[in-house]
Design an enzyme around this catalytic site. Structure first.
Site, PDB file in Angstrom:
ATOM      1  N   SER A 184      32.538   1.934   0.734  1.00  0.00           N
ATOM      2  CA  SER A 184      31.233   1.295   0.555  1.00  0.00           C
ATOM      3  C   SER A 184      30.537   1.778  -0.716  1.00  0.00           C
ATOM      4  O   SER A 184      30.775   2.898  -1.199  1.00  0.00           O
ATOM      5  CB  SER A 184      30.354   1.605   1.765  1.00  0.00           C
TER       6      SER A 184
ATOM      7  N   CYS B 178      36.918  -6.528   1.187  1.00  0.00           N
ATOM      8  CA  CYS B 178      35.901  -6.373   0.136  1.00  0.00           C
ATOM      9  C   CYS B 178      35.754  -7.625  -0.707  1.00  0.00           C
ATOM     10  O   CYS B 178      34.694  -7.877  -1.256  1.00  0.00           O
ATOM     11  CB  CYS B 178      36.271  -5.185  -0.745  1.00  0.00           C
TER      12      CYS B 178
ATOM     13  N   TRP C 239      39.340   1.807   6.176  1.00  0.00           N
ATOM     14  CA  TRP C 239      40.185   1.410   7.304  1.00  0.00           C
ATOM     15  C   TRP C 239      40.664  -0.036   7.216  1.00  0.00           C
ATOM     16  O   TRP C 239      41.535  -0.442   7.974  1.00  0.00           O
ATOM     17  CB  TRP C 239      39.414   1.601   8.629  1.00  0.00           C
TER      18      TRP C 239
ATOM     19  N   GLU D  63      26.678  -7.235   2.620  1.00  0.00           N
ATOM     20  CA  GLU D  63      28.092  -7.499   2.877  1.00  0.00           C
ATOM     21  C   GLU D  63      28.252  -7.745   4.384  1.00  0.00           C
ATOM     22  O   GLU D  63      27.925  -6.863   5.181  1.00  0.00           O
ATOM     23  CB  GLU D  63      28.879  -6.255   2.444  1.00  0.00           C
TER      24      GLU D  63
ATOM     25  N   GLU E 106      36.161   1.772  -6.169  1.00  0.00           N
ATOM     26  CA  GLU E 106      36.418   0.393  -5.699  1.00  0.00           C
ATOM     27  C   GLU E 106      35.491   0.186  -4.516  1.00  0.00           C
ATOM     28  O   GLU E 106      35.783   0.637  -3.401  1.00  0.00           O
ATOM     29  CB  GLU E 106      37.884   0.240  -5.271  1.00  0.00           C
TER      30      GLU E 106
ATOM     31  N   PHE F 224      31.106  -8.414   6.293  1.00  0.00           N
ATOM     32  CA  PHE F 224      32.276  -7.733   6.856  1.00  0.00           C
ATOM     33  C   PHE F 224      32.566  -8.220   8.269  1.00  0.00           C
ATOM     34  O   PHE F 224      32.816  -7.432   9.199  1.00  0.00           O
ATOM     35  CB  PHE F 224      32.106  -6.215   6.807  1.00  0.00           C
TER      36      PHE F 224
ATOM     37  N   LYS G 167      42.551  11.500   1.735  1.00  0.00           N
ATOM     38  CA  LYS G 167      41.878  11.520   3.042  1.00  0.00           C
ATOM     39  C   LYS G 167      41.693  10.067   3.488  1.00  0.00           C
ATOM     40  O   LYS G 167      40.894   9.339   2.927  1.00  0.00           O
ATOM     41  CB  LYS G 167      40.511  12.212   2.971  1.00  0.00           C
TER      42      LYS G 167
ATOM     43  N   VAL H 296      28.588   5.137  -0.082  1.00  0.00           N
ATOM     44  CA  VAL H 296      29.331   6.399  -0.219  1.00  0.00           C
ATOM     45  C   VAL H 296      29.781   6.597  -1.675  1.00  0.00           C
ATOM     46  O   VAL H 296      29.768   7.727  -2.189  1.00  0.00           O
ATOM     47  CB  VAL H 296      30.526   6.447   0.763  1.00  0.00           C
TER      48      VAL H 296
HETATM   49  N1  NAD Z   1      36.613  -2.689  -3.884  1.00  0.00           N
HETATM   50  C1  NAD Z   1      37.670  -2.479  -3.113  1.00  0.00           C
HETATM   51  O1  NAD Z   1      38.817  -2.476  -3.578  1.00  0.00           O
HETATM   52  C2  NAD Z   1      37.503  -2.235  -1.640  1.00  0.00           C
HETATM   53  C3  NAD Z   1      38.623  -2.303  -0.816  1.00  0.00           C
HETATM   54  C4  NAD Z   1      38.470  -2.098   0.559  1.00  0.00           C
HETATM   55  C5  NAD Z   1      37.209  -1.818   1.091  1.00  0.00           C
HETATM   56  N2  NAD Z   1      36.141  -1.760   0.256  1.00  0.00           N
HETATM   57  C6  NAD Z   1      34.803  -1.502   0.813  1.00  0.00           C
HETATM   58  O2  NAD Z   1      34.858  -0.507   1.834  1.00  0.00           O
HETATM   59  C7  NAD Z   1      33.841  -0.729   2.802  1.00  0.00           C
HETATM   60  C8  NAD Z   1      34.447  -0.722   4.195  1.00  0.00           C
HETATM   61  O3  NAD Z   1      35.125   0.442   4.416  1.00  0.00           O
HETATM   62  P1  NAD Z   1      34.458   1.677   5.201  1.00  0.00           P
HETATM   63  O4  NAD Z   1      33.487   1.209   6.216  1.00  0.00           O
HETATM   64  O5  NAD Z   1      35.587   2.542   5.628  1.00  0.00           O
HETATM   65  O6  NAD Z   1      33.633   2.370   4.018  1.00  0.00           O
HETATM   66  P2  NAD Z   1      32.972   3.820   3.990  1.00  0.00           P
HETATM   67  O7  NAD Z   1      32.399   3.989   2.635  1.00  0.00           O
HETATM   68  O8  NAD Z   1      32.098   4.056   5.149  1.00  0.00           O
HETATM   69  O9  NAD Z   1      34.216   4.797   4.190  1.00  0.00           O
HETATM   70  C9  NAD Z   1      35.260   4.830   3.258  1.00  0.00           C
HETATM   71  C10 NAD Z   1      35.886   6.202   3.286  1.00  0.00           C
HETATM   72  O10 NAD Z   1      34.901   7.146   2.885  1.00  0.00           O
HETATM   73  C11 NAD Z   1      34.830   8.193   3.857  1.00  0.00           C
HETATM   74  N3  NAD Z   1      33.447   8.710   3.843  1.00  0.00           N
HETATM   75  C12 NAD Z   1      32.415   8.339   4.603  1.00  0.00           C
HETATM   76  N4  NAD Z   1      31.310   9.041   4.257  1.00  0.00           N
HETATM   77  C13 NAD Z   1      31.669   9.863   3.233  1.00  0.00           C
HETATM   78  C14 NAD Z   1      30.984  10.812   2.426  1.00  0.00           C
HETATM   79  N5  NAD Z   1      29.681  11.085   2.587  1.00  0.00           N
HETATM   80  N6  NAD Z   1      31.678  11.454   1.458  1.00  0.00           N
HETATM   81  C15 NAD Z   1      32.980  11.199   1.277  1.00  0.00           C
HETATM   82  N7  NAD Z   1      33.694  10.299   2.008  1.00  0.00           N
HETATM   83  C16 NAD Z   1      33.040   9.642   2.969  1.00  0.00           C
HETATM   84  C17 NAD Z   1      35.259   7.544   5.149  1.00  0.00           C
HETATM   85  O11 NAD Z   1      35.700   8.522   6.061  1.00  0.00           O
HETATM   86  C18 NAD Z   1      36.385   6.637   4.657  1.00  0.00           C
HETATM   87  O12 NAD Z   1      37.569   7.372   4.502  1.00  0.00           O
HETATM   88  C19 NAD Z   1      33.247  -2.079   2.449  1.00  0.00           C
HETATM   89  O13 NAD Z   1      32.048  -1.882   1.750  1.00  0.00           O
HETATM   90  C20 NAD Z   1      34.304  -2.698   1.551  1.00  0.00           C
HETATM   91  O14 NAD Z   1      33.830  -3.679   0.680  1.00  0.00           O
HETATM   92  C21 NAD Z   1      36.252  -1.952  -1.089  1.00  0.00           C
HETATM   93  N1  LIG Z   2      41.368  -7.022   0.417  1.00  0.00           N
HETATM   94  C1  LIG Z   2      41.504  -6.298  -0.759  1.00  0.00           C
HETATM   95  C2  LIG Z   2      41.151  -4.932  -0.586  1.00  0.00           C
HETATM   96  C3  LIG Z   2      39.734  -4.870  -0.107  1.00  0.00           C
HETATM   97  O1  LIG Z   2      39.403  -5.011   1.030  1.00  0.00           O
HETATM   98  C4  LIG Z   2      42.828  -6.608  -1.341  1.00  0.00           C
HETATM   99  O2  LIG Z   2      43.111  -7.775  -1.256  1.00  0.00           O
HETATM  100  O3  LIG Z   2      43.529  -5.773  -1.893  1.00  0.00           O
END
Ligand code: NAD
Ligand SMILES: N[C@@H](CC=O)C(=O)O
Length: 473
Positions: free
Chosen positions: A225, A280, A146, A377, A246, A379, A170, A228
Site C-alpha cells: 500500500s 493494484c 498477499w 482503492e 510498487e 480492492f 518478508k 506503508v
Molecule cells: N504496484 C504494485 O506492483 C502492487 C502490486 C501488488 C499490490 N500492490 C498494493 O498492495 C496493497 C495490498 O496489499 P497489502 O494489503 O498486503 O498491503 P500492505 O501495505 O498492508 O502490506 C504489504 C506488506 O507490507 C507489510 N507491512 C505492513 N505494515 C508494515 C510496516 N509498517 N512496515 C513494513 N512493512 C509493513 C505487510 O506485512 C505486507 O508484507 C494495495 O494497495 C495494492 O495496490 C501494489
Molecule cells: N496484478 C499485478 C500486481 C499487482 O497487484 C500484476 O499484474 O503483476
C-alpha cells in the site's frame, strides 16, 4: 492437508507461529514460524556473507541455476497453484496463471542477466578512456503483499539473483506458504541456502524498520500500500537506502463513444475482476461517455450478473473470496455509502455467502468522483460507473487522483488513442485491452503509486549500480 505443506521443512512449522487460514472456509491450514527481528537480522548477515561468492560467478553460471529454479517451479505448478488458492483464495485457474506468470520472471532474468552490458564512451580527452560497468547493488531486502504471493516475489528475487545480489524477503503474513515453497525450490535448484531467504514474521513494522536501517542492506524493494510505502520511504532516508516502491493504484478505465462496446466489456471483466478485484492495476473507476453509457451498462451488467462466485478449489468458480471477512465488510461499506449518496447497484452476481470473506461482484452506476468508492482503492469486485461528456473531461477525471499506476482506454480512433495515452498521468496505459502485465514489460507507477520498474531490462537495472571507470593512457 494439502500436499504442498510437505514442501515446508518441519523446522519452519510452529504451532505458536503465524496462523495461515483459507479465506474461503476460515479453516486453519498451517501454523509456521514467525521470525523475530533478531533472527531476520541474522538472515541479512548470512545473505551478505554468501553474496561475494555468488557475485563472483559468471552470469551464465547464475543463469543455469535460475533456469533450474524456473523448471522446478513449472514442474511443481499444480502444487504451488493449490497453495495460492488455499492461502489467498483465488480460483485455481487464476492461481495456476499466477504461478506461470511468476515463473516467467525467473526465465526472463536468467537470460537478461547475461546482457548487463557496460559502455565505452567517446572520451573527453585524447589521453583518457571512459567506460562504465554494471555491478550488483549488494544485499537486498523485499517486502511483498498477499494478492500475488508468487509473482510479487519472483519479480524481485529473479532480477536480484541474476544481477549477483542476495535478497531477504518478508512475505505478507496471510500468504507465507507459497513464498516458503518458492524458497525450497530455489535451494533444490542450487541457490545457496540463505542467499535468498524467506522470513515470515508477525513483526511487520519492526522488520520493515530493520530492512531500512541494517548497515549491510543496500536496497529495499517494497510492493504494497501507499500508506506503508510512505513509512518505509521516511525510514530509508537515514542511510539513503536505494528503494523501489510498487504501491497502490486507482486505475481509470475510459470507454469513449467510438469504442467497440463488447471489447470494452471484455476489458472491464479482465481489468476489474481479476483476483476478485484485488489487484493494484484493477480498473477502479469505469468512466463512460454519455453517448454509450446506457448501452454499455446493459452489456456490463449482463456479464457481471453471470459471474460464478465460490470456493477457488471448485472447477467452475470465477470469483473467489477476498483475503478476509474484514475486507469483504469494508468493500460492502463502500457500496452502501455510495448508495446512500445517490448511486444505484445496477447488477449483482449471486452466490456470495453472507458474513464471510466473499463479496458479491457488482456494477454501481450514478457514481460521482467525490464518493469513497471512486476516490480510494476498492480492492474488491465492484465496478463503479462514472459518466462524462468529452475527451477533455475524461482526461481530467482520470488524472484527478494522487495515484498513477495503470490506466485503460477503449476507443476506435487511433489518433485519439495516442493523444489520450500521452495525456494520462500513469506509468502504464493499455489501449483496447484489459491486461497489461508481462515479464517483458516495465511494470510500475508514477505519483503516489511509487517509483522503480519491475520486469523487462529495466527491472534488472533496479539491482545494479553503474560504475564509471576513467583511465589515463
Ligand atoms: N504496484 C504494485 O506492483 C502492487 C502490486 C501488488 C499490490 N500492490 C498494493 O498492495 C496493497 C495490498 O496489499 P497489502 O494489503 O498486503 O498491503 P500492505 O501495505 O498492508 O502490506 C504489504 C506488506 O507490507 C507489510 N507491512 C505492513 N505494515 C508494515 C510496516 N509498517 N512496515 C513494513 N512493512 C509493513 C505487510 O506485512 C505486507 O508484507 C494495495 O494497495 C495494492 O495496490 C501494489
Ligand atoms: N496484478 C499485478 C500486481 C499487482 O497487484 C500484476 O499484474 O503483476
Amino acid at each position: 492437508m494439502i500436499q504442498a505443506i510437505n514442501y515446508i521443512e518441519q523446522s519452519l512449522r510452529d504451532s505458536d507461529g503465524i496462523q495461515v487460514t483459507n479465506p474461503a472456509t476460515g479453516e486453519l491450514i498451517a501454523s509456521i514460524r514467525s521470525w523475530s527481528v533478531a533472527d531476520v537480522s541474522g538472515a541479512i548477515d548470512r545473505a551478505d556473507r554468501l553474496r561475494p561468492a555468488w557475485a563472483a560467478m559468471t552470469a551464465q553460471e547464475r543463469a543455469t541455476i535460475l533456469l533450474k529454479w524456473y523448471n522446478l517451479i513449472l514442474a511443481n505448478e499444480d502444487v504451488l497453484a493449490e497453495v495460492v488458492t488455499v492461502e489467498a483464495g483465488k480460483p485455481l485457474a487464476e492461481a495456476l496463471a499466477e504461478v506461470r506468470y511468476g515463473a516467467a520472471y525467473v526465465q526472463w532474468y536468467a537470460e537478461e542477466g547475461k546482457r548487463a552490458y557496460g559502455e565505452v564512451i567517446p572520451s573527453f580527452a585524447r589521453d583518457r578512456r571512459v567506460l562504465t560497468l554494471r555491478q550488483p547493488v549488494g544485499t537486498c531486502t523485499a517486502i511483498t503483499p498477499w494478492n500475488f504471493p508468487v509473482a510479487m516475489i519472483t519479480r524481485k528475487v529473479a532480477p536480484a539473483l541474476a544481477a549477483g545480489c542476495s535478497i531477504v524477503v518478508k512475505p505478507a503474513e496471510a500468504t507465507p506458504l507459497s513464498a516458503l515453497v518458492l524458497e525450497q525450490l530455489a535451494i533444490r535448484a542450487g541457490v545457496p541456502e540463505g542467499l535468498f531467504a524467506v522470513t515470515p514474521s508477525h513483526h511487520s513494522a519492526a522488520v520493515g524498520q530493520l530492512f531500512c536501517t541494517h548497515p549491510k542492506v543496500r536496497k529495499l524493494s517494497f510492493t504494497g500500500s501507499t500508506r506503508v510505502g510512505k513509512i518505509l520511504m521516511a525510514q530509508a532516508a537515514d542511510q539513503v537506502l536505494r528503494l523501489s516502491l510498487e504501491l497502490g493504484g486507482n486505475a481509470p478505465l475510459i470507454v469513449m463513444d467510438d469504442a467497440d462496446l463488447d471489447r470494452a466489456v471484455r476489458g472491464v471483466m479482465d481489468a476489474k475482476f481479476r483476483n476478485a478485484g484485488q489487484t493494484c492495476v484493477c480498473a477502479n473507476r469505469i468512466l463512460v461517455h454519455d453517448g454509450v453509457h446506457d448501452a454499455f451498462v446493459e452489456k456490463l451488467a449482463a456479464a457481471v450478473s453471470a459471474l460464478r462466485v465460490g470456493n477457488g478449489l471448485l472447477a467452475d468458480t470465477q470469483i473467489g473470496p477476498l483475503i478476509s471477512p474484514k475486507e469483504a465488510q469494508r468493500v460492502s461499506q463502500l457500496v452502501d455509502d455510495a448508495v446512500a449518496r445517490g448511486a444505484t447497484v445496477a447488477a449483482q452476481a449471486q452466490g456470495a455467502p453472507a458474513e464471510s470473506a466473499f463479496a458479491a461482484p457488482r456494477v454501481v452506476t450514478g457514481v460521482t468522483p467525490d464518493m469513497d468508492l471512486a476516490s480510494g482503492e476498492i480492492f474488491g469486485p465492484v465496478a463503479p460507473v462514472i459518466r462524462f461528456a468529452s475527451e477533455e473531461e475524461a482526461i481530467a477525471l482520470a488524472n484527478d487522483t494522487p495515484y498513477g499506476l495503470a490506466a485503460y482506454l477503449f476507443t476506435g480512433d487511433m489518433g485519439r488513442a495516442w493523444r489520450m495515452m500521452e495525456a494520462l498521468e500513469y506509468g502504464m496505459v493499455a489501449i483496447n485491452d484489459g491486461r497489461l502485465s508481462s515479464e517483458v514489460a516495465p511494470f510500475g507507477g508514477v505519483k503516489q503509486s511509487g517509483f522503480g520498474r519491475e520486469g523487462s531490462a529495466h527491472g534488472l537495472m533496479e539491482y545494479m549500480e553503474i560504475k564509471y571507470a576513467m583511465m589515463g593512457l
